[in-house]
Scaffold this motif. Sequence first.
Motif, mmCIF file in Angstrom:
data_model
loop_
_atom_site.group_PDB
_atom_site.id
_atom_site.type_symbol
_atom_site.label_atom_id
_atom_site.label_comp_id
_atom_site.label_asym_id
_atom_site.label_seq_id
_atom_site.Cartn_x
_atom_site.Cartn_y
_atom_site.Cartn_z
ATOM 1 N N ILE A 169 -4.228 25.990 -21.296
ATOM 2 C CA ILE A 169 -3.012 26.356 -20.776
ATOM 3 C C ILE A 169 -2.486 25.344 -19.481
ATOM 4 C CG2 ILE A 169 -2.211 28.347 -19.060
ATOM 5 C CD1 ILE A 169 -3.792 30.057 -20.653
ATOM 6 N N SER A 170 -3.752 24.978 -18.744
ATOM 7 C CA SER A 170 -3.524 24.121 -17.712
ATOM 8 C C SER A 170 -2.745 22.786 -17.977
ATOM 9 C CB SER A 170 -4.776 23.906 -16.906
ATOM 10 O OG SER A 170 -5.678 25.270 -16.796
ATOM 11 N N ILE A 171 -3.354 22.298 -19.296
ATOM 12 C CA ILE A 171 -2.919 21.034 -19.776
ATOM 13 C C ILE A 171 -1.331 21.098 -19.969
ATOM 14 C CG2 ILE A 171 -3.009 19.313 -21.300
ATOM 15 C CD1 ILE A 171 -5.958 19.831 -21.508
ATOM 16 N N GLY A 172 -1.064 22.463 -20.793
ATOM 17 C CA GLY A 172 0.281 22.740 -20.930
ATOM 18 C C GLY A 172 1.217 22.725 -19.713
ATOM 19 N N ILE A 173 0.679 23.315 -18.755
ATOM 20 C CA ILE A 173 1.550 23.511 -17.501
ATOM 21 C C ILE A 173 1.768 22.047 -17.186
ATOM 22 C CG2 ILE A 173 1.693 24.162 -15.248
ATOM 23 C CD1 ILE A 173 0.241 26.542 -16.075
ATOM 24 N N VAL A 174 0.774 21.212 -17.024
ATOM 25 C CA VAL A 174 0.762 19.707 -16.323
ATOM 26 C C VAL A 174 1.905 19.262 -17.415
ATOM 27 C CG1 VAL A 174 -0.318 17.613 -15.843
ATOM 28 C CG2 VAL A 174 -1.466 19.825 -15.313
ATOM 29 N N GLY A 175 1.589 19.511 -18.530
ATOM 30 C CA GLY A 175 2.662 18.830 -19.331
ATOM 31 C C GLY A 175 4.150 18.907 -19.431
ATOM 32 N N GLU A 176 4.388 20.176 -18.902
ATOM 33 C CA GLU A 176 5.612 20.761 -18.469
ATOM 34 C C GLU A 176 6.220 19.974 -17.629
ATOM 35 O OE1 GLU A 176 8.218 22.682 -19.590
ATOM 36 O OE2 GLU A 176 7.098 23.154 -21.271
ATOM 37 N N TYR A 177 5.665 19.480 -16.483
ATOM 38 C CA TYR A 177 6.177 18.684 -15.560
ATOM 39 C C TYR A 177 6.244 17.304 -15.958
ATOM 40 C CZ TYR A 177 5.743 22.679 -12.320
ATOM 41 O OH TYR A 177 5.812 23.640 -11.495
ATOM 42 N N LEU A 178 5.204 16.708 -16.496
ATOM 43 C CA LEU A 178 5.172 15.498 -17.226
ATOM 44 C C LEU A 178 6.271 15.432 -18.143
ATOM 45 C CD1 LEU A 178 3.046 12.990 -16.804
ATOM 46 C CD2 LEU A 178 2.242 13.570 -19.182
ATOM 47 N N GLY A 179 6.544 16.212 -19.029
ATOM 48 C CA GLY A 179 7.923 16.071 -19.769
ATOM 49 C C GLY A 179 9.099 15.954 -19.370
ATOM 50 N N ARG A 180 9.011 16.722 -18.070
ATOM 51 C CA ARG A 180 10.509 16.582 -17.218
ATOM 52 C C ARG A 180 10.511 15.234 -16.591
ATOM 53 N NH1 ARG A 180 12.089 22.195 -16.473
ATOM 54 N NH2 ARG A 180 10.792 22.964 -18.244
ATOM 55 N N ILE A 181 9.373 14.731 -16.196
ATOM 56 C CA ILE A 181 9.500 13.445 -15.424
ATOM 57 C C ILE A 181 9.811 12.552 -16.407
ATOM 58 C CG2 ILE A 181 8.057 11.635 -14.294
ATOM 59 C CD1 ILE A 181 6.179 13.919 -13.232
ATOM 60 N N TYR A 182 9.110 12.578 -17.736
ATOM 61 C CA TYR A 182 9.767 11.625 -18.746
ATOM 62 C C TYR A 182 11.118 11.676 -19.177
ATOM 63 C CZ TYR A 182 9.944 9.826 -23.681
ATOM 64 O OH TYR A 182 10.229 9.342 -24.675
ATOM 65 N N GLN A 183 11.608 13.016 -19.200
ATOM 66 C CA GLN A 183 13.104 13.202 -19.345
ATOM 67 C C GLN A 183 13.954 12.553 -18.499
ATOM 68 O OE1 GLN A 183 14.264 14.302 -22.110
ATOM 69 N NE2 GLN A 183 12.738 15.620 -23.090
ATOM 70 N N GLU A 184 13.566 12.769 -17.082
ATOM 71 C CA GLU A 184 14.365 12.289 -16.240
ATOM 72 C C GLU A 184 14.345 10.749 -15.940
ATOM 73 O OE1 GLU A 184 16.375 14.088 -13.907
ATOM 74 O OE2 GLU A 184 15.969 16.157 -14.739
ATOM 75 N N THR A 185 13.226 10.355 -16.257
ATOM 76 C CA THR A 185 13.086 8.772 -16.182
ATOM 77 C C THR A 185 14.180 7.844 -17.071
ATOM 78 O OG1 THR A 185 11.222 8.605 -17.776
ATOM 79 C CG2 THR A 185 10.800 8.807 -15.280
ATOM 80 N N LYS A 186 14.241 8.632 -18.321
ATOM 81 C CA LYS A 186 15.270 8.231 -19.183
ATOM 82 C C LYS A 186 16.561 8.041 -18.776
ATOM 83 C CE LYS A 186 13.763 10.728 -22.721
ATOM 84 N NZ LYS A 186 13.495 11.298 -23.788
ATOM 85 N N MET A 187 16.934 8.785 -17.757
ATOM 86 C CA MET A 187 18.244 8.773 -17.519
ATOM 87 C C MET A 187 19.345 8.858 -18.264
ATOM 88 S SD MET A 187 17.820 7.371 -13.987
ATOM 89 C CE MET A 187 18.853 6.393 -13.354
ATOM 90 N N ARG A 188 18.888 9.994 -19.338
ATOM 91 C CA ARG A 188 20.109 10.244 -20.293
ATOM 92 C C ARG A 188 20.993 11.240 -19.512
ATOM 93 N NH1 ARG A 188 16.640 11.538 -25.312
ATOM 94 N NH2 ARG A 188 16.127 9.371 -26.031
ATOM 95 N N PRO A 189 22.277 11.116 -20.043
ATOM 96 C CA PRO A 189 23.107 12.071 -19.268
ATOM 97 C C PRO A 189 22.981 13.559 -19.699
ATOM 98 C CG PRO A 189 24.416 10.808 -21.081
ATOM 99 C CD PRO A 189 23.067 10.143 -20.906
ATOM 100 N N THR A 190 23.573 14.437 -18.939
ATOM 101 C CA THR A 190 23.095 16.059 -19.248
ATOM 102 C C THR A 190 23.845 16.392 -20.294
ATOM 103 O OG1 THR A 190 23.000 16.171 -16.970
ATOM 104 C CG2 THR A 190 22.966 18.133 -18.254
ATOM 105 N N TYR A 191 25.149 15.602 -20.752
ATOM 106 C CA TYR A 191 25.889 16.105 -21.634
ATOM 107 C C TYR A 191 26.679 14.752 -22.029
ATOM 108 C CZ TYR A 191 28.738 16.625 -17.551
ATOM 109 O OH TYR A 191 29.199 16.180 -16.230
#
Length: 325
Positions: free
Chosen positions: A289-311
């Motif tokens: 569970i803990s890894i999963g929660i950390v993963g959620e944040y990490l995933g978001r950091i990953y998404q944001e770093t790609k700088m893809r547009p929202t739409y």
Amino acid sequence: MSVRKLRLSVVVPCFNEEAVLSLTHQRLIESLGGHEGIELEIVYVNDGSRDRTEEQLFALADGDPRVTVVSFTRNFGHQPAVSAGMRQATGDVVAVIDADLQDPPEVVLQLIAKWREGFDVVNAVRAQRKENVAKRLAYAVFYRLYRKLASIDVPLDSGDFALMDRRVVDVMNALPEKNRFVRGLRSWSGFRQASVTYERQSRAAGETKYSFRKLVRLAFDGIVNFSTAPLSLIFAIGALTAVLSVVAGAIYLFCHVVDLPIFGYAPGHAPGFTTLLLVILFFSGLQLISIGIVGEYLGRIYQETKMRPTYVIREVRSLRKPAAE
Ligand code: UDP
Ligand code: MG
């Protein structure tokens, strides 16, 4: 009072809303269009609908200069649609409203009245939800939890239905984050907020476009985007567990020395499989569970770093401006 009319933009995200659109448009025009002192602009955002929504919207835009349609290339989601609409809107004040008439357009006038009192953000807060008990309970729990976790002042039971001053819209539009929880950002911007209570209606036609999965996702985005409390929670659980294990170790040691049985066995000659198994299972679960929660944040950091547009916008249709962008 100035003679200039108040320029009101109404942002309407639409996803497969063919059943209700003409009704919605009619209501919007009736309640806000003919109003003296208000210059209306309606920004419909077609969020990759697979029915005739886009066709209907384009027809509206082609026949009325007050209508602007932003059409996405595919379904990007409600929050991206609201964000796109807010970026397209040109009014002095911008209202966001659902396409299904659950938020009565007439309430916008009350929001404007409140805005005139000097508030920059006026949230429309639901007096009562006309949904089933389970959904209502889930909403109630979420908003209370959310207020506790996210350190911003989000009014309870407010959705995206709200009116914002141009200043607020500009601030929100300038925020670079891709994963957008609009009602959170609105409160985050920190401008003076007020609320107006209204009766939330049932959908005028069509079905909800929010699947259970989408709703859970939205709730999750709300919390994780605005709070690191889950990370602290992991730490707290870990610390507590560590303390407990020391205490348990001491107890076991004590029992071992005085040969006292726990759970039927004296630690000295007990195989203790059950205890071991349970402990391993419990803590592996906790760790995952803990890894999963950390993963959620990490995933978001990953998404944001790609700088893809929202739409991605395929077309903007409006008589007022050339269809560019
Ligand atoms: N919506 C959207 N994209 C989506 C899902 C919903 O633009 O992927 C729009 C939908 O057309 C409506 C608003 O968001 O105008 C709220 O959706 P809905 O009424 O289905 O949700 P509910 O009121 O049931 O929570
Ligand atoms: Mg709805």
